[in-house]
Design an enzyme around this catalytic site. Sequence first.
Site, mmCIF file in Angstrom:
data_model
loop_
_atom_site.group_PDB
_atom_site.id
_atom_site.type_symbol
_atom_site.label_atom_id
_atom_site.label_comp_id
_atom_site.label_asym_id
_atom_site.label_seq_id
_atom_site.Cartn_x
_atom_site.Cartn_y
_atom_site.Cartn_z
ATOM 1 N N LYS A 37 0.976 -1.086 -0.194
ATOM 2 C CA LYS A 37 -0.056 -0.163 -0.058
ATOM 3 C C LYS A 37 0.709 1.284 -0.049
ATOM 4 O O LYS A 37 2.056 1.070 0.360
ATOM 5 C CB LYS A 37 -1.140 0.099 1.079
ATOM 6 N N MET A 66 5.422 0.575 2.929
ATOM 7 C CA MET A 66 4.244 -0.062 2.024
ATOM 8 C C MET A 66 3.581 -1.316 2.887
ATOM 9 O O MET A 66 3.073 -1.835 2.098
ATOM 10 C CB MET A 66 4.962 -0.436 0.544
ATOM 11 N N GLY A 94 5.023 -6.330 5.951
ATOM 12 C CA GLY A 94 4.787 -7.118 6.829
ATOM 13 C C GLY A 94 3.253 -7.497 7.377
ATOM 14 O O GLY A 94 2.819 -8.559 7.528
ATOM 15 N N ASP A 98 -2.411 -1.873 9.684
ATOM 16 C CA ASP A 98 -2.638 -1.873 8.386
ATOM 17 C C ASP A 98 -3.092 -3.289 7.554
ATOM 18 O O ASP A 98 -3.773 -3.547 6.727
ATOM 19 C CB ASP A 98 -1.516 -1.532 7.560
#
Length: 334
Positions: free
Chosen positions: A17, A110, A113, A148
């Site tokens: 992302k 981004m 993980g 996330d």
Amino acid sequence: MSLGDSTDAIAVRVPGKINLELVVGPVREDGFHEVSTILQAVSVYDRVTVSTADRWSVHVTGPYADRVPADDSNIALVAAKTLARRRPRRGKLEPVRIDIDKNIPVAGGMAGGSANAAATLLACRELWQLDHVDNDLLEQVAAGIGSDVPFLLHGGTAIASGRGEQVTPVLGRGELHWVLWVGEGLGLSTPDVYAECDRLRDEAGLEPPAPQPSEELMTALRRMDADEVAAALRNDLQEAAVSLEPRLREVLEAGVELGARAALVSGSGPTVAFLTGSQAEAIDLSVGLAANGPTGDIVRAIGPVPGAQVVQHTRTPPRPPVPTRPSPLGPVTD
């Protein structure tokens, strides 16, 4: 597993992302910052394969494998064990082996993980046939693992609030073309960047208000208009990331000079995202950065894309028992 057992394996593809907007508010009582962020999943993928095994383990390959732990601290393994504990129905579950083909940059802003954790949750639900585990529980488990992770179960474009775990989709049509610059050896830890953000604000005497998503960016994303989106991009952590890693300023300036519509550090960095107006512009910018820009990996990507998706389910049938042959000498007697 015994000799005759079958082996199931579930392969999941999951994107990374970028943050199109990251508004950082005050520190909460739990030590996290209140944030409002608009996330977009982009076409840089890890592939996570989860298979039945005799013991829990994780194995990592790919260009960023050497920067990912392969022990009990791996977030994908934590996700698998957490889901096993939190499932509503009890009973023994087989341990799993997790294989990660790592292409999303590590410590690059981004959420690589978190992407692996999301993929593992989806794969384990399928592998263990936990049809009774609904999406609400899966997202609760995801939120407890990392801020996330819930977003990367769904992908697309979304607003995330709280500390990032409350996700609301943003509806829009069209796509955006990105060029991502990933610096070698420029890992920035998220806690360090947030701490630097706090230090810079204290130094300037700033007290941030409660964060809110910008209407300008929301409107631009409904049309996926590159120029409108470019004008509304924002990252409150960018100044802190540049303060800790000054080379990022050179990268940001180089991309704009070479034709990017906009440039920003993704999340806590150090990945830098350049927005272009088309695929052709993205190709031109990639070539220009490779020839004249600061040294780093350069990747073209499109967003938004879906989140974690099962792409393969394989089953190895049990091996048949080895037939016993009668002795040519007939039955043996004492």
